[in-house]
Design a protein around this motif. Structure first.
Motif, PDB file in Angstrom:
ATOM      1  N   MET A 258       0.831  -1.201   0.000  1.00 19.44           N
ATOM      2  CA  MET A 258       0.000   0.000   0.000  1.00 19.44           C
ATOM      3  C   MET A 258       0.874   1.262   0.000  1.00 19.44           C
ATOM      4  N   GLN A 259       1.931   1.259   0.774  1.00 26.65           N
ATOM      5  CA  GLN A 259       2.844   2.395   0.801  1.00 26.65           C
ATOM      6  C   GLN A 259       3.512   2.608  -0.565  1.00 26.65           C
ATOM      7  N   ALA A 260       3.675   1.505  -1.303  1.00 24.89           N
ATOM      8  CA  ALA A 260       4.304   1.576  -2.620  1.00 24.89           C
ATOM      9  C   ALA A 260       3.322   1.996  -3.712  1.00 24.89           C
ATOM     10  N   GLY A 261       2.048   2.203  -3.333  1.00 23.78           N
ATOM     11  CA  GLY A 261       1.040   2.618  -4.303  1.00 23.78           C
ATOM     12  C   GLY A 261       0.486   1.487  -5.136  1.00 23.78           C
ATOM     13  N   GLU A 262       0.623   0.263  -4.641  1.00 23.84           N
ATOM     14  CA  GLU A 262       0.171  -0.905  -5.406  1.00 23.84           C
ATOM     15  C   GLU A 262      -1.157  -1.466  -4.887  1.00 23.84           C
ATOM     16  N   LEU A 263      -1.319  -1.506  -3.584  1.00 20.94           N
ATOM     17  CA  LEU A 263      -2.563  -1.983  -2.968  1.00 20.94           C
ATOM     18  C   LEU A 263      -3.365  -0.774  -2.513  1.00 20.94           C
ATOM     19  N   ASP A 264      -4.642  -0.752  -2.880  1.00 17.49           N
ATOM     20  CA  ASP A 264      -5.475   0.421  -2.587  1.00 17.49           C
ATOM     21  C   ASP A 264      -6.292   0.295  -1.310  1.00 17.49           C
ATOM     22  N   VAL A 265      -6.702  -0.922  -0.998  1.00 19.33           N
ATOM     23  CA  VAL A 265      -7.617  -1.127   0.125  1.00 19.33           C
ATOM     24  C   VAL A 265      -7.278  -2.437   0.832  1.00 19.33           C
ATOM     25  N   THR A 266      -7.290  -2.422   2.145  1.00 19.58           N
ATOM     26  CA  THR A 266      -7.303  -3.660   2.910  1.00 19.58           C
ATOM     27  C   THR A 266      -8.096  -3.398   4.178  1.00 19.58           C
ATOM     28  N   VAL A 267      -8.316  -4.445   4.946  1.00 11.59           N
ATOM     29  CA  VAL A 267      -9.097  -4.316   6.176  1.00 11.59           C
ATOM     30  C   VAL A 267      -8.316  -4.995   7.292  1.00 11.59           C
ATOM     31  N   PHE A 268      -8.044  -4.233   8.345  1.00 13.82           N
ATOM     32  CA  PHE A 268      -7.276  -4.774   9.456  1.00 13.82           C
ATOM     33  C   PHE A 268      -8.109  -5.773  10.237  1.00 13.82           C
ATOM     34  N   GLN A 269      -7.646  -6.994  10.209  1.00 13.19           N
ATOM     35  CA  GLN A 269      -8.240  -8.039  11.038  1.00 13.19           C
ATOM     36  C   GLN A 269      -7.268  -8.270  12.179  1.00 13.19           C
ATOM     37  N   ASP A 270      -7.691  -7.999  13.390  1.00  8.33           N
ATOM     38  CA  ASP A 270      -6.803  -8.099  14.536  1.00  8.33           C
ATOM     39  C   ASP A 270      -6.585  -9.569  14.882  1.00  8.33           C
ATOM     40  N   ILE A 297     -14.015  -9.387  17.458  1.00  9.61           N
ATOM     41  CA  ILE A 297     -12.939  -8.402  17.481  1.00  9.61           C
ATOM     42  C   ILE A 297     -13.140  -7.527  16.238  1.00  9.61           C
ATOM     43  N   PRO A 298     -13.341  -6.206  16.360  1.00 11.99           N
ATOM     44  CA  PRO A 298     -13.741  -5.370  15.212  1.00 11.99           C
ATOM     45  C   PRO A 298     -12.703  -5.318  14.081  1.00 11.99           C
ATOM     46  N   PHE A 299     -13.212  -5.235  12.849  1.00  9.82           N
ATOM     47  CA  PHE A 299     -12.391  -4.950  11.675  1.00  9.82           C
ATOM     48  C   PHE A 299     -12.206  -3.436  11.552  1.00  9.82           C
ATOM     49  N   LYS A 300     -11.138  -3.017  10.857  1.00 11.75           N
ATOM     50  CA  LYS A 300     -10.904  -1.590  10.606  1.00 11.75           C
ATOM     51  C   LYS A 300     -10.421  -1.401   9.172  1.00 11.75           C
ATOM     52  N   LEU A 301     -11.041  -0.451   8.456  1.00 14.96           N
ATOM     53  CA  LEU A 301     -10.661  -0.169   7.077  1.00 14.96           C
ATOM     54  C   LEU A 301      -9.279   0.491   7.035  1.00 14.96           C
ATOM     55  N   VAL A 302      -8.440   0.044   6.080  1.00 13.52           N
ATOM     56  CA  VAL A 302      -7.105   0.623   5.899  1.00 13.52           C
ATOM     57  C   VAL A 302      -6.972   1.116   4.464  1.00 13.52           C
ATOM     58  N   THR A 303      -6.604   2.371   4.313  1.00  9.33           N
ATOM     59  CA  THR A 303      -6.391   2.984   3.002  1.00  9.33           C
ATOM     60  C   THR A 303      -5.063   3.744   3.042  1.00  9.33           C
ATOM     61  N   PRO A 304      -4.588   4.232   1.902  1.00  8.31           N
ATOM     62  CA  PRO A 304      -3.344   5.019   1.921  1.00  8.31           C
ATOM     63  C   PRO A 304      -3.401   6.216   2.869  1.00  8.31           C
ATOM     64  N   GLU A 305      -4.594   6.719   3.132  1.00  4.13           N
ATOM     65  CA  GLU A 305      -4.724   7.885   3.997  1.00  4.13           C
ATOM     66  C   GLU A 305      -4.450   7.571   5.471  1.00  4.13           C
ATOM     67  N   ASN A 306      -4.722   6.336   5.909  1.00  8.32           N
ATOM     68  CA  ASN A 306      -4.509   6.026   7.327  1.00  8.32           C
ATOM     69  C   ASN A 306      -3.553   4.852   7.547  1.00  8.32           C
ATOM     70  N   VAL A 307      -2.863   4.425   6.497  1.00  5.54           N
ATOM     71  CA  VAL A 307      -1.994   3.251   6.610  1.00  5.54           C
ATOM     72  C   VAL A 307      -0.935   3.438   7.689  1.00  5.54           C
ATOM     73  N   ALA A 308      -0.467   4.659   7.902  1.00  4.72           N
ATOM     74  CA  ALA A 308       0.575   4.909   8.905  1.00  4.72           C
ATOM     75  C   ALA A 308       0.128   4.488  10.299  1.00  4.72           C
ATOM     76  N   ASP A 309      -1.185   4.517  10.546  1.00  2.87           N
ATOM     77  CA  ASP A 309      -1.708   4.143  11.860  1.00  2.87           C
ATOM     78  C   ASP A 309      -1.533   2.660  12.166  1.00  2.87           C
ATOM     79  N   PHE A 310      -1.299   1.860  11.120  1.00  2.00           N
ATOM     80  CA  PHE A 310      -1.232   0.406  11.288  1.00  2.00           C
ATOM     81  C   PHE A 310       0.181  -0.137  11.154  1.00  2.00           C
ATOM     82  N   LEU A 311       1.152   0.756  10.981  1.00  2.00           N
ATOM     83  CA  LEU A 311       2.549   0.331  10.870  1.00  2.00           C
ATOM     84  C   LEU A 311       3.167   0.221  12.255  1.00  2.00           C
ATOM     85  N   ASN A 312       3.985  -0.793  12.440  1.00  3.88           N
ATOM     86  CA  ASN A 312       4.640  -0.971  13.746  1.00  3.88           C
ATOM     87  C   ASN A 312       5.720   0.084  13.942  1.00  3.88           C
TER      88      ASN A 312
END
Length: 312
Positions: A258-270, A297-312
């Motif tokens: 996603m950071q590389a501009g290749e994947l547009d959408v994913t969903v965080f499954q905890d 356990i809730p899912f969360k939408l991940v897009t290029p706009e908020n991907v930084a929130d899911f990086l370790n």
């Protein structure tokens, strides 16, 4: 005095033994990135607990092997069993085996076919799959609209193992979304299973590309298949800026893509949260506590706009 100390020592040892608990865990397969995250969530959580041991087995995607593992757990007298089912249509026998022995059983990540009739002392810990596919597909619909393709767009879908409830539900979610008035401009060209596999998805996508049929989007039931599709498209010289690709899981590799501009959408499954949650649920059941049959356990939408929130 020595006798008193010896007696006290034996009493302490017996008390420690009484507290110690063993949980048997059967995981569908160890060579799956998402399930590895879930498994690590279990072991990391157990490391924070006193007197809890895990016995983790790899079912190697074999239903018969998994049932044997459960029967072995029963025979060895574990305090609770956790199952990540190979085939969600084959869980009745597992429930019966555990219930007959009076051993609590927790299904994790994959919903059992007998969800509505789970015996007492059994539960399901996962995320609501209606959310996963719906969140991803609806965001892809919005992305296609933003690209000016609301007049008509074509898509492919890569499905997981069809014996798996998550694959069936995520695929249904996609169909439901493109059936909505807002998204019915999307036409599904083809849908095939790639068994959650990056390599199989790459081969499938290569075949689709070779057909020469133009397409605008690829919806994958998980990130591994989305990445496989991306690899095939890049190898064929297709522009990733023009094709919307979505997956589910928000794995580390997916976030990089996603950071590389290749994947547009994913969903965080905890997945780690599911693993830890299954341990807590199993321990509560073993202690005779009441728990909800379903722990989400809730899912969360991940897009290029908020991907930084899911990086370790």
């Amino acid at each position: 005095m020595k006798k008193l100390l010896l007696t006290a020592g034996i009493s302490a040892l017996l008390a420690t033994s009484a507290v110690a608990q063993t949980i048997g865990v059967s995981v569908a397969r160890f060579d799956d990135n998402g399930l590895t995250i879930m498994r690590n969530g279990m072991t990391d959580h157990v490391d924070t607990l006193d007197g809890v041991d895990l016995q983790v087995e790899d079912a190697q995607d074999d239903v018969a092997r998994q049932l044997d593992q459960i029967n072995n757990f029963v025979a060895s007298g574990v305090d609770a069993i956790i199952v990540n089912a190979v085939d969600t249509n084959a869980t009745d026998a597992m429930s019966v085996a555990a219930a007959s022995a009076g051993i609590p059983l927790v299904y994790v990540n994959r919903q059992p076919i007998n969800m509505d009739t789970l015996p007492d002392g059994q539960a399901f810990v996962a995320s609501n799959e209606v959310e996963s596919g719906t969140l991803a597909a609806f965001q892809m619909c919005q992305d296609l609209r933003a690209q000016g393709k609301s007049g008509g767009a074509q898509a492919y879908m890569l499905m997981g193992q069809l014996s798996n409830q998550a694959a069936v539900q995520r695929s249904k979610d996609f169909h439901d979304v493109i059936g909505m008035d807002m998204c019915n401009f999307i036409t599904l060209i083809d849908e095939q299973t790639a068994n959650w596999s990056r390599d199989e998805a790459q081969d499938m996508m290569t075949n689709w590309i070779s057909s020469g049929e133009p397409f605008d989007a690829v919806f994958a039931n998980n990130d591994e298949m989305a990445i496989g599709a991306i690899q095939a498209m890049k190898a064929s010289g297709l522009s990733m800026e023009e094709i919307v690709v979505g997956g589910v899981d928000a794995t580390a590799d997916a976030l990089v893509a996603m950071q590389a501009g290749e994947l547009d959408v994913t969903v965080f499954q905890d997945l780690a949260g599911q693993g830890a949650g299954s341990i807590d649920t199993a321990l509560k059941l073993a202690a005779g506590e009441e728990v909800d049959k379903t722990v989400f356990i809730p899912f969360k939408l991940v897009t290029p706009e908020n991907v930084a929130d899911f990086l370790n």
